[in-house]
Design an enzyme around this catalytic site. Sequence first.
Site, PDB file in Angstrom:
ATOM      1  CG  ASP A   1      42.764  41.610  13.776  1.00  0.00           C
ATOM      2  OD1 ASP A   1      43.091  42.793  13.959  1.00  0.00           O
ATOM      3  OD2 ASP A   1      42.483  41.135  12.655  1.00  0.00           O
ATOM      4  CB  THR A   2      40.372  40.225  19.821  1.00  0.00           C
ATOM      5  OG1 THR A   2      40.490  41.593  20.255  1.00  0.00           O
ATOM      6  CG2 THR A   2      39.955  39.366  21.009  1.00  0.00           C
TER       7      THR A   2
END
Length: 223
Positions: free
Chosen positions: A63-64
């Site tokens: 995930d970012t």
Amino acid sequence: MSDEDRAFVESLVIAHSDGVLAINKPSGLPTQTRGNRGRNLDHLLWAFARSNGKRPRLVHRLDTGTSGVILAATTQPAAADLSQQFEVRSVTKTYLALVAWDGRDVSSGTIKSPLEIIPGRPPKARISDSGKIAKTQWRVLEAKTEAALLEVRPQTGRLHQIRAHLASIGLPIYGDPLYGGQEVARLMLHAASLEVRIDSTRKIYTAPLHADWEKAAGAVGFG
């Protein structure tokens, strides 16, 4: 690619051998973006392109907001082998998570709740009997009054699995308001290590914590 971007991604390298490029991704850097627009790790891998124009290929994602170790393959055989290992779940993944803590007596556990994805921007995972099988193991490494540092080992690889699973048992991750976590400067989830098979041996790639983790942890009294 600018000299600044090249120097930046080169500074993130953990290891570069045996057909594998291991990167310590910082929080806030997307693994990939729609249409490869904007700054993302996948695009930055052009810094390692060979003279024939081929570049490392990512074999999984983070995930970012999640920091930590992420692997790319630098050869086709390595890409096929690593992708297969992730597919059959033979990769050992270890994360660190700083979560809200309520002083419960239980210091470890296993979450076996199926997850389904709710489309949106961003998408969100939720517990649902109609979802896909998901399993997450966790244990407390250190606990204070309102926060605890957990070691987390997901046995499956669903979108937002760790974030949704921990929130479902009342342990939302700091910096994750999407799942009820108190806002801090970054998502307090870090991919600390990955253990994979290279040829006939097991190899562990580890990623140290970034400076922004230490700063955010200090903000909630966990320095």
